[in-house]
Every structure is written in structure tokens, then in C-alpha cells.
Motif scaffolding. Structure first.
Motif, PDB file in Angstrom:
ATOM      1  N   ILE A  27       2.394   9.302  45.418  1.00 12.43           N
ATOM      2  CA  ILE A  27       2.878  10.520  44.792  1.00 12.43           C
ATOM      3  C   ILE A  27       3.879  10.212  43.684  1.00 12.43           C
ATOM      4  CG2 ILE A  27       4.770  10.843  46.459  1.00 12.43           C
ATOM      5  CD1 ILE A  27       2.533  13.565  44.782  1.00 12.43           C
ATOM      6  N   GLY A  28       4.484   9.033  43.682  1.00 14.96           N
ATOM      7  CA  GLY A  28       5.427   8.672  42.632  1.00 14.96           C
ATOM      8  C   GLY A  28       4.778   8.259  41.329  1.00 14.96           C
ATOM      9  N   ASN A  29       3.457   8.080  41.311  1.00 10.08           N
ATOM     10  CA  ASN A  29       2.747   7.784  40.068  1.00 10.08           C
ATOM     11  C   ASN A  29       2.526   9.090  39.307  1.00 10.08           C
ATOM     12  OD1 ASN A  29      -0.154   7.746  38.705  1.00 10.08           O
ATOM     13  ND2 ASN A  29       0.673   5.676  38.602  1.00 10.08           N
ATOM     14  N   ASP A  30       2.822   9.113  38.008  1.00 12.53           N
ATOM     15  CA  ASP A  30       2.777  10.377  37.272  1.00 12.53           C
ATOM     16  C   ASP A  30       1.383  10.991  37.241  1.00 12.53           C
ATOM     17  OD1 ASP A  30       1.936   8.292  35.668  1.00 12.53           O
ATOM     18  OD2 ASP A  30       2.922   8.994  33.856  1.00 12.53           O
ATOM     19  N   TYR A  31       0.338  10.158  37.164  1.00 15.20           N
ATOM     20  CA  TYR A  31      -1.018  10.700  37.129  1.00 15.20           C
ATOM     21  C   TYR A  31      -1.403  11.276  38.500  1.00 15.20           C
ATOM     22  CZ  TYR A  31      -5.991  11.224  36.278  1.00 15.20           C
ATOM     23  OH  TYR A  31      -7.246  11.747  36.151  1.00 15.20           O
TER      24      TYR A  31
END
Length: 313
Positions: A27-31
Motif C-alpha cells: 500500500i505504500g507504493n504510489d501506484y
């Protein structure tokens, strides 16, 4: 769902890096964040945790990965998540690495939000309250807090607020203490890699898992991450351009062999430019980027990209 081959042109080494990014992406990945937040219900719950005092209840417009364009020649912006809730507008950005420009970036984002909602001839009073939220593991203000909230006040009288309706919020996932609600802290801890601590976080994790089962999402993720990789490479090359040029001149002075080594470096540079052109064209054809966005992201002129597309189809 059946996996498909990623349709980007990357070296074997780069492909391994991209595969690792995909395996680790949460969830911490922007995509991935944008994909998960396509679910209006999940996004609304997150906003309720960040802004409990607003009593938010109804999503009226919701657009993850939305691009806004300003006047001709100005910089366009792609929001991770843009949403209109109960007559207010929100932009939420997930940013794992600081770019050291975040305060002015939020200023520009808020400016473009205003431009989109206020039409010609309308009174300024019709501008809705707007909120820009930036989530990061970096403590941009070095106070150890989870949340920093900024509004406009008179410099000598902190009780006098401008009331222009703008709010900028910076969430630091590595903050200390009990300065936010436990429900919001649970979500920030989830970004840090902790196990889900409540039902909402469990729902987010399930949606991350479901998102990563989709082959099309994986392909788009690879395109997105590879574009960022190439842009970072290009930025490093640009920063070292003077040093490279000096090295070339020294190579000529020191002899043909050294010059040949530098020539190979230049050849690799040209190869990277060709890869950027190919990637830009691919993202334009897939309608992931506009010509203007691709030009800005890959540090290429629109003419270079258009010429490459005409030549290569």
C-alpha cells in the motif's frame, strides 16, 4: 488470473529489478495505493480517519491517477487520488522518497485544483474548501510528529485566520507519540509493513492482494516503474553531464584508447535515450500518458517523441 509477459523494453538486469519492485509493492507504493483507493468506500474511510472533525459521508466524484492541465505551457499534474466529498475537494499523494520540494508542490497542486473547479464568470466565493494530503515515511519538519497540518494565519496574531479554505496535511508514517487517532496510526503502521491492526487495514490488505492478481495492473505497474527508473537515470546523467564532457576531453588528450572508452559511454547514453523514446511512445499509445506528460517525464521534446512514433509506428 493468468500472468502475461510484460510488454516493455528493459534489459534483463532492469527486468529483475522491476520484478523485485512488484513483489515488494504494498500500500505504500504510489501506484498500488492509487489502485486500491479506486474503491470509494476504502478512500472515504481513510479520509474519515485523517479528518474526523469533518464528518465526511458522501463521495461525489472520485478519480485516482487523474491528470490536471493548467494554461498552455504550464506544468501538468497527475494526482494519486483526487476526490470530491461533501462539497470539498481532496488530493492525496503517497510519496516514499522525499524530493525536497513538497511544500511548494502542495501549493501548486492546490492551485490547479482551484482552476479545475472555478469556471469563467463564477464568483470566488464558489471555491470549495480544498485539502492536499501528502503521506511519506520522511519527517519533513523534524518534530517527530505523525501529522503536520497547515492553514493560513496572520503573522502577528495566530488567532486571526485568513479562512481561504485551504489546508495542507503532511503525514509522517515514522512519527512518535500519540498525536493522532489510533485508527489513523494503524494505517500508517500498515504502510511501514506492520500487520493489519483493525478491520479497515485488513480490507486494505485484501484489496492490495486482489490488485496484484490482475495481469493488466502488473503490466501498467511495470510501465510506470520503468518510466520512473529511466527518468532517474536521465536525471543522474544530466547532473553529471559537465563531468562527462570534461572526461571526454581528457580522454582525447590522453590518447585514442581512453577516447574509445568514453565513446562507449556515449553510445550507452544514446541507447538509454532510444529506450526512453520507446517507453514514451508505448505509454502514449496505451493512453497512460499524454504527449505533453511524456515529454516532461522523460526529458524529451514533443517533436522527438512524435518523430520517433512516425518512424517506428
Amino acid at each position: 488470473m493468468r500472468n502475461t509477459t510484460v510488454t516493455i523494453t528493459a534489459s534483463e538486469e532492469d527486468q529483475k529489478i522491476l520484478d523485485q519492485h512488484w513483489e515488494k509493492a504494498g500500500i505504500g507504493n504510489d501506484y498500488i495505493f492509487s489502485c486500491v483507493m479506486r474503491k470509494e468506500g476504502i478512500f472515504l474511510q481513510l479520509m474519515q480517519r485523517i479528518f474526523p472533525e469533518l464528518h465526511l459521508s458522501k463521495v461525489e466524484k472520485h478519480s485516482p491517477q487523474m491528470t490536471f492541465y493548467g494554461p498552455a505551457g504550464s506544468k501538468s499534474v497527475r494526482y494519486d487520488v483526487y476526490s470530491e466529498i461533501d462539497g470539498r475537494v481532496f488530493d492525496v499523494e503517497m510519496q516514499l522518497a522525499t524530493r525536497k520540494n513538497e511544500p511548494k508542490r502542495t501549493r501548486y497542486y492546490q492551485c490547479l485544483m482551484d482552476e479545475q473547479v472555478l469556471h469563467q464568470g463564477e464568483d470566488y466565493a464558489r471555491l470549495p474548501d480544498s485539502y492536499v494530503v501528502m503521506i511519506s515515511p520522511q519527517d519533513l519538519f523534524h518534530q517527530g510528529r505523525h501529522m503536520y497540518r497547515f492553514r493560513n494565519y496572520e503573522q502577528t496574531d495566530r488567532n486571526l485566520e485568513l479562512r481561504d479554505g485551504t489546508t495542507k496535511v503532511f503525514l509522517n508514517t515514522t512519527g512518535k507519540g500519540n498525536d493522532i487517532l489510533p485508527e489513523l496510526k494503524n494505517f500508517l503502521n500498515l504502510i511501514n509493513g506492520d500487520e493489519p491492526a483493525d478491520e479497515f487495514c485488513e480490507e486494505v490488505e485484501k484489496e492490495v492482494w486482489a490488485t496484484k492478481q490482475d495481469a493488466e495492473t502488473r503490466r501498467n505497474f511495470m510501465d510506470f516503474e520503468y518510466a520512473k527508473m529511466l527518468a532517474e537515470i536521465d536525471a543522474r546523467e544530466k547532473g553529471h553531464r559537465e563531468g562527462m564532457e570534461q572526461g571526454l576531453e581528457e580522454g582525447r588528450k590522453e590518447g585514442w584508447e581512453e577516447g574509445r572508452k568514453e565513446g562507449r559511454k556515449e553510445g550507452r547514453k544514446e541507447g538509454r535515450k532510444e529506450a526512453r523514446l520507446e517507453m514514451a511512445a508505448s505509454l502514449i499509445r496505451d493512453e497512460i500518458l499524454t504527449l505533453s506528460d511524456a515529454s516532461s517525464r522523460f526529458s524529451l521534446s514533443e517533436k522527438e517523441i512524435s518523430d520517433w512514433i512516425r518512424k517506428n509506428g
